[in-house]
Design a protein around this motif. Sequence first.
Motif, PDB file in Angstrom:
ATOM      1  N   ARG A  22       0.832  -1.198   0.000  1.00 64.48           N
ATOM      2  CA  ARG A  22       0.000   0.000   0.000  1.00 64.48           C
ATOM      3  C   ARG A  22       0.872   1.254   0.000  1.00 64.48           C
ATOM      4  O   ARG A  22       0.616   2.202  -0.738  1.00 64.48           O
ATOM      5  N   PHE A  25       2.263   1.766  -3.409  1.00 65.27           N
ATOM      6  CA  PHE A  25       1.241   2.214  -4.358  1.00 65.27           C
ATOM      7  C   PHE A  25       0.852   3.679  -4.123  1.00 65.27           C
ATOM      8  O   PHE A  25       0.755   4.472  -5.055  1.00 65.27           O
ATOM      9  N   LYS A  28       4.798   5.652  -3.320  1.00 64.50           N
ATOM     10  CA  LYS A  28       5.991   5.232  -4.071  1.00 64.50           C
ATOM     11  C   LYS A  28       7.224   5.198  -3.167  1.00 64.50           C
ATOM     12  O   LYS A  28       8.273   5.763  -3.472  1.00 64.50           O
ATOM     13  N   VAL A 168       3.449  -3.277  -8.676  1.00 69.83           N
ATOM     14  CA  VAL A 168       2.578  -3.011  -7.528  1.00 69.83           C
ATOM     15  C   VAL A 168       1.261  -2.378  -7.974  1.00 69.83           C
ATOM     16  O   VAL A 168       0.200  -2.695  -7.444  1.00 69.83           O
ATOM     17  N   GLU A 169       1.355  -1.528  -8.990  1.00 64.67           N
ATOM     18  CA  GLU A 169       0.137  -0.842  -9.441  1.00 64.67           C
ATOM     19  C   GLU A 169      -0.850  -1.769 -10.136  1.00 64.67           C
ATOM     20  O   GLU A 169      -2.049  -1.493 -10.152  1.00 64.67           O
TER      21      GLU A 169
END
Length: 182
Positions: A22, A25, A28, A168-169
């Motif tokens: 989290r 995301f 960064k 991650v995105e």
Amino acid sequence: MGKQLLKVVLIGDGGVGKTSLRNQFIHKRFTNAYKATIGADFITKEIELDDGKRVSLQIWDTAGQERFQSLGIAFYRGADACVLCYDVTNFLTFEHLAKWRHEFLKQAGIGDSNPDFPFVLLGNKIDIDERVVSRRQARGFAQENALVTGARVEMPCFEASAKDGIHVEDAFLYIAKTVRIP
Ligand code: GDP
Ligand code: MG
């Protein structure tokens, strides 16, 4: 259609990297310090899709009480999507996903009523060389699950590294693009 606000909950064993995913995301950023999150909380991030539509993801993270599975009803209620997180270097965390999924459905009050509830599978820590959960095994879990529950859509599988900020995105964007609430 009004503006979409989707409640997304991250679940899985403590230590798999939910908080790190989290953070990566949203901010960064990655930090190695292990700090169990205090109090279940959410952070909202607005995403603009290719077609210009805006979707806000309200991402809920646990309070580090995963061991006791006492995340509380407020954590689960009203969830629009659920990210099942595991650590690709720790097989137990993968094995526990069925239990987490079951717990989620029960606590969220969904049960068997909606076989198509949007789950997403997310294997973290692919930057570490000692992977023990293969991509094929992850796919197997997704397929088996769809067979058993009669879901029309198999849950998508993602692999990421919160540390390196790789993929991650993907899981979050997938949810933003595909989940629609009336
Ligand atoms: P949570 O308990 O699921 O919220 O997990 P955390 O986000 O607190 O992460 C647990 C530990 O794993 C921390 O020491 C993190 O630094 C580490 N960690 C998280 N994600 C990654 C990753 O992608 N790669 C590596 N190598 N370590 C990670
Ligand atoms: Mg955490």
